[in-house]
Write a protein that holds these residues in place. Structure first.
Motif, PDB file in Angstrom:
ATOM      1  N   SER A  61       0.660  -1.128  -0.099  1.00 39.30           N
ATOM      2  CA  SER A  61       0.265  -0.095   0.242  1.00 39.30           C
ATOM      3  C   SER A  61       1.000   1.122  -0.042  1.00 39.30           C
ATOM      4  O   SER A  61       1.921   1.300   0.740  1.00 39.30           O
ATOM      5  CB  SER A  61      -0.594   0.145   1.199  1.00 39.30           C
ATOM      6  OG  SER A  61      -1.021   1.230   1.567  1.00 39.30           O
ATOM      7  N   VAL A  62       0.345   2.531  -0.942  1.00 35.93           N
ATOM      8  CA  VAL A  62       1.353   3.451  -0.443  1.00 35.93           C
ATOM      9  C   VAL A  62       0.240   4.339  -0.600  1.00 35.93           C
ATOM     10  O   VAL A  62      -0.529   5.025  -1.879  1.00 35.93           O
ATOM     11  CB  VAL A  62       1.554   3.982  -1.987  1.00 35.93           C
ATOM     12  CG1 VAL A  62       2.465   5.168  -2.396  1.00 35.93           C
ATOM     13  CG2 VAL A  62       2.972   2.441  -2.431  1.00 35.93           C
ATOM     14  N   PHE A  63      -0.296   4.996   0.782  1.00 33.98           N
ATOM     15  CA  PHE A  63      -0.941   5.499   1.231  1.00 33.98           C
ATOM     16  C   PHE A  63      -0.463   7.527   0.890  1.00 33.98           C
ATOM     17  O   PHE A  63       0.872   7.654   1.022  1.00 33.98           O
ATOM     18  CB  PHE A  63      -1.030   5.644   2.507  1.00 33.98           C
ATOM     19  CG  PHE A  63      -1.932   7.299   2.496  1.00 33.98           C
ATOM     20  CD1 PHE A  63      -3.807   6.868   3.095  1.00 33.98           C
ATOM     21  CD2 PHE A  63      -1.986   8.359   3.546  1.00 33.98           C
ATOM     22  CE1 PHE A  63      -4.817   7.728   3.158  1.00 33.98           C
ATOM     23  CE2 PHE A  63      -2.924   9.029   3.858  1.00 33.98           C
ATOM     24  CZ  PHE A  63      -4.131   9.068   3.574  1.00 33.98           C
ATOM     25  N   THR A  64      -0.948   8.337  -0.048  1.00 35.02           N
ATOM     26  CA  THR A  64      -0.101   9.789   0.108  1.00 35.02           C
ATOM     27  C   THR A  64      -1.678  10.531   0.226  1.00 35.02           C
ATOM     28  O   THR A  64      -2.686  10.263  -0.383  1.00 35.02           O
ATOM     29  CB  THR A  64       0.005  10.047  -1.496  1.00 35.02           C
ATOM     30  OG1 THR A  64      -0.700   9.950  -2.626  1.00 35.02           O
ATOM     31  CG2 THR A  64       1.591   9.041  -1.702  1.00 35.02           C
ATOM     32  N   ALA A  65      -0.873  11.372   0.538  1.00 38.24           N
ATOM     33  CA  ALA A  65      -2.150  13.047   0.656  1.00 38.24           C
ATOM     34  C   ALA A  65      -1.189  14.274   0.687  1.00 38.24           C
ATOM     35  O   ALA A  65      -0.627  14.926   1.279  1.00 38.24           O
ATOM     36  CB  ALA A  65      -2.505  13.172   2.482  1.00 38.24           C
ATOM     37  N   PRO A  66      -1.669  14.085  -0.811  1.00 34.61           N
ATOM     38  CA  PRO A  66      -1.862  15.514  -1.881  1.00 34.61           C
ATOM     39  C   PRO A  66      -1.750  17.142  -1.087  1.00 34.61           C
ATOM     40  O   PRO A  66      -1.173  17.719  -1.256  1.00 34.61           O
ATOM     41  CB  PRO A  66      -2.050  14.696  -3.751  1.00 34.61           C
ATOM     42  CG  PRO A  66      -2.883  14.209  -2.950  1.00 34.61           C
ATOM     43  CD  PRO A  66      -2.315  13.133  -2.014  1.00 34.61           C
ATOM     44  N   ILE A  67      -3.444  16.859  -0.593  1.00 33.02           N
ATOM     45  CA  ILE A  67      -3.999  17.373   0.331  1.00 33.02           C
ATOM     46  C   ILE A  67      -4.657  17.427   1.451  1.00 33.02           C
ATOM     47  O   ILE A  67      -5.131  16.422   1.165  1.00 33.02           O
ATOM     48  CB  ILE A  67      -5.473  18.912  -0.653  1.00 33.02           C
ATOM     49  CG1 ILE A  67      -4.708  19.407  -2.459  1.00 33.02           C
ATOM     50  CG2 ILE A  67      -6.184  19.219  -0.326  1.00 33.02           C
ATOM     51  CD1 ILE A  67      -5.817  19.443  -2.757  1.00 33.02           C
ATOM     52  N   ASN A  68      -3.983  17.678   2.555  1.00 38.23           N
ATOM     53  CA  ASN A  68      -4.329  17.645   4.139  1.00 38.23           C
ATOM     54  C   ASN A  68      -4.279  18.870   4.413  1.00 38.23           C
ATOM     55  O   ASN A  68      -3.374  19.171   4.793  1.00 38.23           O
ATOM     56  CB  ASN A  68      -3.762  16.235   4.388  1.00 38.23           C
ATOM     57  CG  ASN A  68      -4.217  16.070   5.701  1.00 38.23           C
ATOM     58  OD1 ASN A  68      -5.524  16.815   6.350  1.00 38.23           O
ATOM     59  ND2 ASN A  68      -4.379  14.850   6.650  1.00 38.23           N
ATOM     60  N   TRP A  69      -5.597  19.285   4.637  1.00 32.04           N
ATOM     61  CA  TRP A  69      -5.059  21.034   4.981  1.00 32.04           C
ATOM     62  C   TRP A  69      -6.149  20.969   6.536  1.00 32.04           C
ATOM     63  O   TRP A  69      -7.335  20.798   6.172  1.00 32.04           O
ATOM     64  CB  TRP A  69      -5.753  22.138   3.864  1.00 32.04           C
ATOM     65  CG  TRP A  69      -4.472  22.122   3.022  1.00 32.04           C
ATOM     66  CD1 TRP A  69      -3.708  21.234   2.692  1.00 32.04           C
ATOM     67  CD2 TRP A  69      -4.822  22.891   1.739  1.00 32.04           C
ATOM     68  NE1 TRP A  69      -3.003  22.197   1.715  1.00 32.04           N
ATOM     69  CE2 TRP A  69      -3.877  22.740   0.180  1.00 32.04           C
ATOM     70  CE3 TRP A  69      -5.812  24.279   1.123  1.00 32.04           C
ATOM     71  CZ2 TRP A  69      -3.735  22.919  -0.317  1.00 32.04           C
ATOM     72  CZ3 TRP A  69      -5.863  24.625  -0.166  1.00 32.04           C
ATOM     73  CH2 TRP A  69      -4.531  23.666  -1.236  1.00 32.04           C
TER      74      TRP A  69
ATOM     75  N   ARG B 218      -4.287   6.206  -3.109  1.00 30.12           N
ATOM     76  CA  ARG B 218      -3.483   4.836  -2.416  1.00 30.12           C
ATOM     77  C   ARG B 218      -3.456   3.786  -3.782  1.00 30.12           C
ATOM     78  O   ARG B 218      -4.252   2.940  -3.555  1.00 30.12           O
ATOM     79  CB  ARG B 218      -4.271   4.877  -1.835  1.00 30.12           C
ATOM     80  CG  ARG B 218      -3.854   3.356  -1.053  1.00 30.12           C
ATOM     81  CD  ARG B 218      -4.881   3.465   0.722  1.00 30.12           C
ATOM     82  NE  ARG B 218      -4.761   2.334   1.093  1.00 30.12           N
ATOM     83  CZ  ARG B 218      -5.049   0.897   1.025  1.00 30.12           C
ATOM     84  NH1 ARG B 218      -6.064   0.436   0.399  1.00 30.12           N
ATOM     85  NH2 ARG B 218      -4.507   0.049   1.541  1.00 30.12           N
ATOM     86  N   PRO B 219      -2.017   3.767  -4.429  1.00 34.64           N
ATOM     87  CA  PRO B 219      -2.174   2.369  -5.508  1.00 34.64           C
ATOM     88  C   PRO B 219      -1.977   1.127  -4.264  1.00 34.64           C
ATOM     89  O   PRO B 219      -1.912   1.450  -2.732  1.00 34.64           O
ATOM     90  CB  PRO B 219      -0.320   2.990  -5.515  1.00 34.64           C
ATOM     91  CG  PRO B 219      -0.322   4.356  -5.532  1.00 34.64           C
ATOM     92  CD  PRO B 219      -0.855   4.713  -4.053  1.00 34.64           C
ATOM     93  N   ALA B 220      -2.265   0.469  -4.207  1.00 36.97           N
ATOM     94  CA  ALA B 220      -2.573  -1.303  -2.925  1.00 36.97           C
ATOM     95  C   ALA B 220      -2.672  -2.424  -4.290  1.00 36.97           C
ATOM     96  O   ALA B 220      -2.977  -2.405  -5.438  1.00 36.97           O
ATOM     97  CB  ALA B 220      -3.900  -0.972  -2.366  1.00 36.97           C
TER      98      ALA B 220
END
Length: 700
Positions: A509-517, A530-532
């Protein structure tokens, strides 16, 4: 090293009435603490309102009085009155004390403007809080034209302490919710957690405390009416239980329980499971929660990898209760050594046509403080809830921690190893791992590894996956831009890779958050990619009659999430996961709402909807839960929780009245009702229960 700020405690000779008024003469003569600075929105900034703290002591209690000035008292955010509810998003005060002055442990007491109380133990050397701890203490508040006032009384019998000390670690934090403002007395740094008592100030001028004989006897009486099935007869019975404890010094406590009862325990919140691994449900039973912090083991362990001791293995089999005949606990601290032990004898029981004999189980933990903020320890457990022979588990752990890395940053590194055995286990029965963490405000970097043997199955532990190597890399970059609407951004990256021992990969799993404001208003918006992937070696049923066959599957999942600031009467969170899933698609929709029209009444709603469209079959799952809280006072509440899910087709109702008629005694009235919706859409009663429990503490 900078000097720790200090506050001298005043003394009182006569009884202080806990009413939130601070009108006794002793308060006027007590030393005052007023030097607060902000951690949020600005580090070491000037608070928007004054806060005054005074502490009074005698040989039996610590009494804390805090005045929270506020120019607009009608805008104080205050909804909750329930004991141990989450008050972090309301105006509140939080106090931490370190009565061993070791910088690694402590007690946390918090109260909001409605006198809702929260207590916890300092956990993970201050990085987190163990909110499962409950103590006997009092708090009252009042609101006037100048703001609000809190008055707290902590009996010395409610905590462990080093009797040779005349000063403790001490800190105070205040939250002004509508301004999204947090202020502290000591340790005013965003990189440091409030619970890190090594950075706390000092409470001085303490007396030689007297905890009396140190005995606490708590009898309980339970009356129950149970009915199973529509045609079942109502069965009424009475039962008594006893919990008794004796101090073996100021910092060691031995506890005995007989015919242990858990009538007041809340029902589990239902979950859906779209994986091939067991779900984790937290412990809620008071006897096992009290003092449970001592059994925390191994930096980097947890319910994703391994919990060497999981107390729900004792007294529960699936969803059924196993009678506990008697048990004992001992926990405390001698010098720099903390220790705890638990022994339980459960009665025989029958489940699904199989009989299980009575059995005895136990666990022991020892943890030694080393260096200034680090620990080394061991854990051992024996016994098996199903009576399987030869069951034991043992392990060692070491955690290095400093809050002064590169000056004033946090750094933690830990390693652990475990071995287990039982008559039905063979081959690889070991597990080990490590974690390195740099948990700070702007950068939070971590690396976690665990190797779990194929036959590592501790009888009293929780291990969701066996026979694996697990690697997790995490990175959070959290800048605070000078924008008018955005307070802080969180750019997140988490890589998880799981490989079978001697086999190919199993999951990634590759969890990313390009936006979390996080916005200045307290609201939050987030978008994730999230590619998994899952390598299915054995087919499994993901939903009724939907079987995922063997094969390698790669997904691309996306999430959109919005959180609405809890400072408002109506708040909540909406989440939508969507994208590919096992060669098909899956939409996961979740809605959480909290509505507090008045401080007397509160509503919570949780809804989950899964819509799966797969080549192997389609499925729809719905889970709904609604909670109503009627908060008469901070000592009298009525709570009802109704939940339904389309997998079990069971409608469950749990209603509780909890009356704390004294700091030493309370009453529970509990109603449980479960009905089943069959395929003909007919509702039939599964079981119904009414419970009345009364308990009281006699302190000597």
């Amino acid at each position: 090293m900078e000097a720790r700020p200090s506050l001298a405690a005043g003394r009182f000779q006569r009884e202080i009435r806990i009413d939130g008024l601070l009108d006794e003469e002793e308060w006027k003569n007590a030393p005052v603490l007023d030097s607060f600075l902000t951690t949020v929105p600005e580090e070491k900034g000037t608070p928007s309102a004054r806060t005054l703290v005074r502490v009074l002591v005698d040989e039996r209690a610590v009494v804390i009085g805090i005045q929270c000035f506020d120019s607009e008292p009608d805008k104080i955010v205050r909804f909750s009155k329930l004991r141990d509810t989450d008050i972090s998003e309301e105006d509140h005060l939080k106090v931490v004390i370190d009565p061993f002055l070791d910088g690694q442990s402590g007690y946390i007491l918090a109260v909001n403007a409605n006198a809702a109380r929260y207590d916890a133990l300092v956990s993970n050397r201050g990085e987190s809080e163990n909110e499962d701890w409950d103590a006997i203490w009092e708090a009252r508040t009042s609101i006037n034209e100048e703001g609000w006032v809190a008055e707290i009384r902590l009996p010395i019998q409610s905590i462990y302490f080093d009797k040779s000390l005349n000063e403790w670690g001490f800190n105070v934090e205040r939250r002004i919710q509508r301004n999204q403002e947090t202020i502290r007395w000591a340790n005013v740094q965003r990189d440091q957690f409030f619970g890190q008592t090594s950075r706390a100030g000092l409470l001085t001028n303490l007396p030689v405390f007297n905890y009396g004989i140190g005995a606490n006897i708590r009898p309980s009486l339970v009356g129950a009416m149970n009915k199973v099935g529509e045609d079942g007869a109502a069965v009424v019975d009475m039962a008594a239980s006893l919990d008794a404890s004796q101090r073996l010094g100021a910092n060691v406590l031995a506890t005995l329980t007989v015919n242990t009862d858990f009538a007041e325990t809340e029902v589990d919140t239902r979950q859906t499971n779209l994986t091939r691994f067991p779900l984790f449900f937290p412990e809620k039973r008071t006897f096992f929660l009290e003092g449970s912090d001592i059994f925390e083991f191994g930096f980097g362990t947890g319910n994703r990898t391994v919990l060497p001791f999981f107390s729900r293995r004792i007294g529960l089999f699936g969803s059924s209760q196993v009678p506990i005949m008697f048990g004992g606990k001992i926990n405390g601290r001698i010098g720099n050594t903390a220790f705890g032990g638990l022994g339980i004898r459960t009665n025989s029981f029958d489940e699904d046509g199989t009989s299980y004999d009575a059995t005895t189980m136990g666990v022991m933990r020892v943890r030694q403080n080393v260096f200034k903020e680090s620990t080394v320890g061991m854990i051992t457990s024996i016994g098996d809830p199903l009576g399987r022979e030869g069951s034991f588990m043992s392990g060692l752990d070491f955690t290095y921690q400093t809050t002064r890395f590169n000056g004033n940053k946090n750094f933690i590194a830990g390693a652990w190893a475990l071995y287990t055995d039982r008559e039905d286990l063979t081959d690889d029965r070991s597990a080990f791992g490590f974690k390195v963490d740099y948990p700070n405000d702007k950068w939070d970097l971590s690396l976690t590894y665990a190797r779990i043997g194929e036959f590592f199955d501790p009888s009293l532990g929780f291990v969701p996956r066996k026979g694996i190597h697990s690697l997790r890399i995490g990175s959070i970059y959290a800048p605070r831009p000078e924008w008018p609407l955005v307070r802080q951004m969180f750019y997140q990256f988490f890589l998880t890779y799981i490989k079978g021992i001697g086999e190919e990969w199993q999951s990634y799993s590759v969890f990313t958050a390009p936006i979390n404001w996080q916005l200045e208003s307290g609201d939050r918006i987030e978008m994730n990619v999230r590619p998994a992937g899952e390598n299915i070696l054995v087919p499994f049923e993901i939903a009724d009659n939907v079987i995922i066959p063997e094969g390698k599957y790669n997904f691309m999942r996306y999430r959109i999430e919005a959180e609405f600031a809890p400072k408002r009467r109506l708040s909540g969170q909406a989440t939508w996961w969507f994208g590919s899933f096992y060669d098909g698609t899956l939409d996961e929709l979740r809605l959480e709402l909290n509505w507090n029209p008045t401080s007397l009444l509160g509503f919570e709603f949780n809804g989950l909807r899964n819509i799966g469209r797969l080549p192997f079959g389609d499925f729809d799952q719905t889970l709904i839960g609604t909670r109503i809280r009627f908060n008469v006072t901070s000592d009298l509440q009525l709570n009802s929780y109704v939940q339904y899910d389309t997998d079990s087709r069971i409608l469950g109702v749990n209603a509780r009245i909890h009356w704390i008629f004294s700091p030493l005694g309370d009453v529970f009235l509990v109603f449980n009702h479960n009905t089943f919706n069959d395929i003909t859409d007919r509702w039939t009663l599964q079981n119904e229960q009414i419970l009345l429990k009364v308990r009281y503490n006699f302190r000597l």
